[in-house]
Design a protein around this motif. Structure first.
Motif, PDB file in Angstrom:
ATOM      1  N   SER A 150       7.006  19.020   1.344  1.00  0.00           N
ATOM      2  CA  SER A 150       6.171  19.434   2.460  1.00  0.00           C
ATOM      3  C   SER A 150       6.895  20.482   3.297  1.00  0.00           C
ATOM      4  CB  SER A 150       5.806  18.214   3.317  1.00  0.00           C
ATOM      5  OG  SER A 150       4.747  18.535   4.196  1.00  0.00           O
ATOM      6  N   VAL A 151       6.289  20.824   4.427  1.00  0.00           N
ATOM      7  CA  VAL A 151       6.770  21.953   5.217  1.00  0.00           C
ATOM      8  C   VAL A 151       8.105  21.674   5.897  1.00  0.00           C
ATOM      9  CG1 VAL A 151       4.467  22.875   5.614  1.00  0.00           C
ATOM     10  CG2 VAL A 151       5.388  21.173   7.190  1.00  0.00           C
ATOM     11  N   THR A 152       8.423  20.410   6.156  1.00  0.00           N
ATOM     12  CA  THR A 152       9.692  20.095   6.808  1.00  0.00           C
ATOM     13  C   THR A 152      10.754  19.625   5.829  1.00  0.00           C
ATOM     14  OG1 THR A 152       8.953  17.829   7.274  1.00  0.00           O
ATOM     15  CG2 THR A 152       8.556  19.505   8.972  1.00  0.00           C
ATOM     16  N   GLY A 153      10.400  19.432   4.577  1.00  0.00           N
ATOM     17  CA  GLY A 153      11.391  19.024   3.599  1.00  0.00           C
ATOM     18  C   GLY A 153      10.820  18.081   2.557  1.00  0.00           C
ATOM     19  N   TYR A 154      11.726  17.383   1.898  1.00  0.00           N
ATOM     20  CA  TYR A 154      11.370  16.413   0.856  1.00  0.00           C
ATOM     21  C   TYR A 154      11.104  15.069   1.529  1.00  0.00           C
ATOM     22  CZ  TYR A 154      12.215  13.136  -3.005  1.00  0.00           C
ATOM     23  OH  TYR A 154      12.129  12.111  -3.913  1.00  0.00           O
ATOM     24  N   ILE A 155       9.846  14.618   1.496  1.00  0.00           N
ATOM     25  CA  ILE A 155       9.425  13.395   2.186  1.00  0.00           C
ATOM     26  C   ILE A 155       9.213  12.291   1.155  1.00  0.00           C
ATOM     27  CG2 ILE A 155       7.868  12.413   3.894  1.00  0.00           C
ATOM     28  CD1 ILE A 155       9.224  14.912   4.891  1.00  0.00           C
ATOM     29  N   SER A 156       9.777  11.113   1.404  1.00  0.00           N
ATOM     30  CA  SER A 156       9.575   9.980   0.505  1.00  0.00           C
ATOM     31  C   SER A 156       9.573   8.682   1.298  1.00  0.00           C
ATOM     32  CB  SER A 156      10.655   9.935  -0.581  1.00  0.00           C
ATOM     33  OG  SER A 156      11.930   9.714  -0.010  1.00  0.00           O
ATOM     34  N   VAL A 157       8.956   7.674   0.726  1.00  0.00           N
ATOM     35  CA  VAL A 157       8.918   6.328   1.305  1.00  0.00           C
ATOM     36  C   VAL A 157       9.522   5.374   0.291  1.00  0.00           C
ATOM     37  CG1 VAL A 157       7.476   4.485   2.225  1.00  0.00           C
ATOM     38  CG2 VAL A 157       6.867   6.870   2.664  1.00  0.00           C
ATOM     39  N   LEU A 158      10.493   4.563   0.743  1.00  0.00           N
ATOM     40  CA  LEU A 158      11.187   3.645  -0.143  1.00  0.00           C
ATOM     41  C   LEU A 158      11.198   2.243   0.442  1.00  0.00           C
ATOM     42  CD1 LEU A 158      13.484   6.371   0.123  1.00  0.00           C
ATOM     43  CD2 LEU A 158      13.759   5.442  -2.160  1.00  0.00           C
ATOM     44  N   ASP A 159      11.186   1.251  -0.443  1.00  0.00           N
ATOM     45  CA  ASP A 159      11.347  -0.149  -0.072  1.00  0.00           C
ATOM     46  C   ASP A 159      12.724  -0.633  -0.495  1.00  0.00           C
ATOM     47  OD1 ASP A 159       8.998  -0.654   1.227  1.00  0.00           O
ATOM     48  OD2 ASP A 159       7.965  -1.513  -0.509  1.00  0.00           O
ATOM     49  N   ASP A 160      13.432  -1.274   0.431  1.00  0.00           N
ATOM     50  CA  ASP A 160      14.683  -1.952   0.116  1.00  0.00           C
ATOM     51  C   ASP A 160      14.334  -3.407  -0.156  1.00  0.00           C
ATOM     52  OD1 ASP A 160      17.112  -3.246   0.041  1.00  0.00           O
ATOM     53  OD2 ASP A 160      17.973  -2.131   1.706  1.00  0.00           O
ATOM     54  N   THR A 161      14.273  -3.759  -1.427  1.00  0.00           N
ATOM     55  CA  THR A 161      13.814  -5.099  -1.808  1.00  0.00           C
ATOM     56  C   THR A 161      14.855  -6.169  -1.496  1.00  0.00           C
ATOM     57  OG1 THR A 161      14.625  -4.705  -4.062  1.00  0.00           O
ATOM     58  CG2 THR A 161      12.312  -4.202  -3.615  1.00  0.00           C
ATOM     59  N   ARG A 162      16.097  -5.810  -1.345  1.00  0.00           N
ATOM     60  CA  ARG A 162      17.139  -6.798  -1.057  1.00  0.00           C
ATOM     61  C   ARG A 162      17.191  -7.153   0.424  1.00  0.00           C
ATOM     62  NH1 ARG A 162      22.085  -4.242  -4.776  1.00  0.00           N
ATOM     63  NH2 ARG A 162      21.042  -4.501  -6.809  1.00  0.00           N
ATOM     64  N   ARG A 163      17.144  -6.145   1.268  1.00  0.00           N
ATOM     65  CA  ARG A 163      17.206  -6.406   2.712  1.00  0.00           C
ATOM     66  C   ARG A 163      15.838  -6.586   3.329  1.00  0.00           C
ATOM     67  NH1 ARG A 163      20.886  -1.788   5.225  1.00  0.00           N
ATOM     68  NH2 ARG A 163      19.712  -0.499   3.734  1.00  0.00           N
ATOM     69  N   GLY A 164      14.792  -6.207   2.606  1.00  0.00           N
ATOM     70  CA  GLY A 164      13.447  -6.387   3.121  1.00  0.00           C
ATOM     71  C   GLY A 164      13.077  -5.399   4.200  1.00  0.00           C
ATOM     72  N   LEU A 165      13.182  -4.107   3.896  1.00  0.00           N
ATOM     73  CA  LEU A 165      12.801  -3.079   4.858  1.00  0.00           C
ATOM     74  C   LEU A 165      12.189  -1.888   4.121  1.00  0.00           C
ATOM     75  CD1 LEU A 165      15.141  -0.586   4.758  1.00  0.00           C
ATOM     76  CD2 LEU A 165      16.474  -2.389   5.825  1.00  0.00           C
ATOM     77  N   ARG A 166      11.474  -1.069   4.874  1.00  0.00           N
ATOM     78  CA  ARG A 166      10.822   0.128   4.345  1.00  0.00           C
ATOM     79  C   ARG A 166      11.209   1.314   5.217  1.00  0.00           C
ATOM     80  NH1 ARG A 166       4.535  -0.192   3.053  1.00  0.00           N
ATOM     81  NH2 ARG A 166       5.461  -1.384   1.336  1.00  0.00           N
ATOM     82  N   VAL A 167      11.548   2.432   4.580  1.00  0.00           N
ATOM     83  CA  VAL A 167      11.996   3.613   5.321  1.00  0.00           C
ATOM     84  C   VAL A 167      11.238   4.842   4.857  1.00  0.00           C
ATOM     85  CG1 VAL A 167      14.314   2.699   5.731  1.00  0.00           C
ATOM     86  CG2 VAL A 167      13.871   4.074   3.676  1.00  0.00           C
ATOM     87  N   MET A 168      11.154   5.831   5.741  1.00  0.00           N
ATOM     88  CA  MET A 168      10.640   7.153   5.385  1.00  0.00           C
ATOM     89  C   MET A 168      11.776   8.153   5.499  1.00  0.00           C
ATOM     90  SD  MET A 168       7.694   9.656   7.029  1.00  0.00           S
ATOM     91  CE  MET A 168       6.441   8.399   7.128  1.00  0.00           C
ATOM     92  N   ARG A 169      11.924   8.939   4.456  1.00  0.00           N
ATOM     93  CA  ARG A 169      13.029   9.879   4.377  1.00  0.00           C
ATOM     94  C   ARG A 169      12.521  11.314   4.455  1.00  0.00           C
ATOM     95  NH1 ARG A 169      16.802  10.724  -1.071  1.00  0.00           N
ATOM     96  NH2 ARG A 169      17.640  12.752  -0.478  1.00  0.00           N
ATOM     97  N   CYS A 170      13.291  12.172   5.124  1.00  0.00           N
ATOM     98  CA  CYS A 170      13.050  13.621   5.107  1.00  0.00           C
ATOM     99  C   CYS A 170      14.368  14.297   4.794  1.00  0.00           C
ATOM    100  CB  CYS A 170      12.502  14.106   6.441  1.00  0.00           C
ATOM    101  SG  CYS A 170      12.287  15.907   6.518  1.00  0.00           S
ATOM    102  N   SER A 196      17.918  12.692   5.890  1.00  0.00           N
ATOM    103  CA  SER A 196      17.827  11.925   7.130  1.00  0.00           C
ATOM    104  C   SER A 196      16.678  10.943   7.015  1.00  0.00           C
ATOM    105  CB  SER A 196      17.615  12.852   8.338  1.00  0.00           C
ATOM    106  OG  SER A 196      16.359  13.506   8.247  1.00  0.00           O
ATOM    107  N   LEU A 197      16.678   9.964   7.888  1.00  0.00           N
ATOM    108  CA  LEU A 197      15.617   8.969   7.925  1.00  0.00           C
ATOM    109  C   LEU A 197      14.756   9.211   9.162  1.00  0.00           C
ATOM    110  CD1 LEU A 197      17.416   5.652   6.883  1.00  0.00           C
ATOM    111  CD2 LEU A 197      16.072   7.206   5.467  1.00  0.00           C
ATOM    112  N   LEU A 198      13.450   9.272   8.946  1.00  0.00           N
ATOM    113  CA  LEU A 198      12.523   9.437  10.067  1.00  0.00           C
ATOM    114  C   LEU A 198      12.217   8.113  10.744  1.00  0.00           C
ATOM    115  CD1 LEU A 198       9.992  11.999   8.558  1.00  0.00           C
ATOM    116  CD2 LEU A 198      12.008  12.428   9.971  1.00  0.00           C
ATOM    117  N   GLY A 199      12.595   7.020  10.113  1.00  0.00           N
ATOM    118  CA  GLY A 199      12.374   5.706  10.694  1.00  0.00           C
ATOM    119  C   GLY A 199      12.208   4.662   9.611  1.00  0.00           C
ATOM    120  N   GLY A 200      12.070   3.430  10.047  1.00  0.00           N
ATOM    121  CA  GLY A 200      11.888   2.341   9.104  1.00  0.00           C
ATOM    122  C   GLY A 200      11.448   1.070   9.813  1.00  0.00           C
TER     123      GLY A 200
END
Length: 573
Positions: free
Chosen positions: A274-294, A297-301
């Motif tokens: 996208s226009v600001t970079g490579y955007i992806s959403v990942l699930d950490d199945t071990r710790r039980g969290l979801r993050v959005m990456r740009c 860097s991480l945009l949040g989780g």
């Protein structure tokens, strides 16, 4: 008879060179001189036209263009692993050195060197795939330098070398003539900036607009420009890229990526360019969290928690996003029954989601449509808000209705640095105009407090908003233990000079969230004496000083991100 005629002709007296006939006098008149000079312009025009239409000259210009596009795409490929800012620290110097090396090597490289450009371009994705696995060992910014010295800069050197040869053949200049080379250097310098903007504009969803897709297209274009190409050495590299390279966005390679990420307990849900970079959403199945990456860097989780009747919003993994919601706690509050919020920069939508849940009329300004789409799809961003897709600078300058918002949240950090123009005095003055008289603004800034950049931001914000308090995300470290101090800071400010205080939150403020109960009320205040107030304020168009310090801060952010997620997550995109 012929002999006699010749003799008669030879007997004609010859005139001396100084003797002028009427015809010769007439031919030297000013009018005649003009008539003789006028046709002389035609050969010049014809020579210029022949130069432009010459196939050799055209190939030289095409090679320069391809080299500039290749350099811009190279930066895109480095940003998910090293971050956009650190990857570009020495990029410009490397390109200049590559051009000068091409000039010095004229006449020394073998004639077949041009045939190696196309197959080498096809091998670059595979070479980068291997080099990225050394990113944690090489570090930053050494990693980007080494990677481009083995991929980008050789292509630029050979491209410029071949362009100089073609230009000499097309113009008829001699080897060693620096004038054509100087012209190429000027063109090369200009085209770098043009191609950088062009590549940024066309990057987006879809294979052909992706980083890997553009690399393969550039390699193919080299094959059409250069004669006598040898293509067959490229086949193994192309096969690997299309089948096994996780950086490629095809379904088969995405499956390979997920198999690789599973080794570290992660699952890729979706990814897009996208226009600001490579955007992806990942699930950490071990710790039980979801993050959005740009990029890097991480945009949040959010923590993956079972839904409960009392929990109205998600549980964020970063305390800083809940702290932004403390704009509602600043006293005294507006007497209006219906409150309004302007949120600049979305991320996963932690703060806007909470404000919407509190019944605040929310307007979101986000430049990246993929970020908004993923926040709605994977992080339950409510749809009952006003959404402006575009640049915040344009939004603020085009919004003529002043004093419109009770709250403003300014959170634009991404890719290791903030857009400097969004922290200038001019932009903040525009936000000041949009804020109601009793309104409050919260500005998130991430950086090293010990660096001058933090003082520049502090000086600029407090020059626009007279009453401010600054809080950091975590407790300040012991300076004897940790030399650098990269952290998130939140500036809470109001329009008048009244001291800024917070009311004690009640249970309804937490929306059933344990993270908000723990972190929403700001705790770790930064003393004003920490900042150097003698620095100049940041002005629009004069942000070079801030960007210089942000480059160093971005390297600190890169190190922090490598402790948040495993190296394999960043290296495999």
């Amino acid at each position: 008879m012929a002999r006699k005629n010749n003799k008669s002709q030879n007997s004609t007296p010859k005139k001396s060179h100084t003797e002028k006939t009427p015809q010769s006098i007439q031919s030297t008149s000013p009018a005649a001189e003009g008539q003789e000079l006028a046709p002389a312009e035609a050969p010049t025009s014809r020579s210029l036209l022949s130069l432009v239409t010459n196939i050799k000259t055209q190939r030289a210009l095409q090679l320069i263009l391809l080299a500039c596009i290749h350099a811009a795409v190279s930066q895109l490929n480095l940003s998910p692993v090293y971050g956009a800012v650190p990857a570009g620290l020495y990029h410009r110097y490397g390109l200049t050195a590559a051009f000068l090396l091409a000039f010095l090597l004229r006449g020394y490289l073998p004639t077949w060197i041009g045939q190696a450009i196309t197959p080498f371009c096809f091998w670059i994705p595979l070479i980068q795939f291997c080099l990225f696995r050394l990113s944690s060992t090489l570090g930053n910014p050494l990693g980007p330098i080494v990677t481009e010295c083995l991929t980008c800069f050789p292509i630029v050197t050979v491209s410029v070398y071949m362009a100089m040869d073609f230009l000499e053949e097309g113009t008829g200049s001699q080897q060693g003539d620096t004038f054509p080379s100087m012209g190429l250097f000027v063109l090369f310098t200009v085209m770098q900036r043009v191609c950088k903007a062009l590549v940024a504009a066309i990057t987006g969803p879809g294979f052909l607009r992706s980083r890997i897709g553009m690399q393969l297209m550039i390699a193919s274009l080299y094959g059409t420009v250069l004669p006598k190409n040898v293509i067959w050495p490229s086949l193994p590299a192309v096969a690997f890229t299309m089948v096994a390279n996780p950086h490629c966005s095809l379904s088969r390679t995405t499956e390979v990526l997920n198999n690789t990420l599973a080794l570290d307990g992660y699952t890729l849900l979706e990814r897009k360019e996208s226009v600001t970079g490579y955007i992806s959403v990942l699930d950490d199945t071990r710790r039980g969290l979801r993050v959005m990456r740009c990029d890097h860097s991480l945009l949040g989780g959010e923590w993956s928690m079972p839904s409960k009747p009392w929990r109205q919003v998600g549980e964020p993994i970063y305390a800083i996003f809940t702290m932004l919601e403390a704009v509602r706690l600043v006293e005294p509050t507006s007497s209006a029954s219906e409150k309004s919020l302007l949120n600049i920069g979305l991320g996963i939508g932690t703060a806007p989601s909470a404000m919407i849940a509190h019944g605040v009329d929310t307007t979101i300004v986000e430049i990246d449509p993929v970020v908004h789409d993923f926040a709605t799809k994977y992080f339950a961003l409510p749809t009952n808000h006003t959404y402006y897709m575009g640049d915040a600078l344009a939004f603020v300058s085009n919004t003529s209705s002043g004093a419109s918002y009770d709250y403003i949240i300014h959170d634009v950090f991404t890719g290791g640095a903030e857009p400097a123009e969004l922290f200038t005095m001019e932009f903040l003055t525009g936000l000041h105009t949009l804020l109601k008289p009793e309104g409050v603004i919260a500005i998130n800034y991430a950086g090293d407090i010990a660096m001058p950049a933090a003082s520049i931001i502090y000086r600029t914000i407090t020059s626009v908003f007279p009453s401010c308090r600054v809080f950091r995300e975590d407790e300040a470290p012991d300076p004897n233990v940790k030399p650098d101090d990269f952290t998130n800071m939140v500036f809470f400010c109001r329009k008048d000079y009244r001291p800024l205080t917070f009311r004690k939150p009640v249970e309804a403020d937490f929306l059933g969230s344990g993270a908000r109960r723990e972190y929403m009320l700001p705790q770790h205040e930064i003393a004003p004496s920490t900042f150097d107030t003698s620095v100049d304020v940041l002005r629009s168009g004069k942000t070079k000083e801030l960007e210089k310090w942000q480059a160093q801060s971005a390297i600190g952010h890169w190190k922090v991100m490598r402790t948040v997620l495993p190296d394999a997550i960043w290296e495999n995109w």
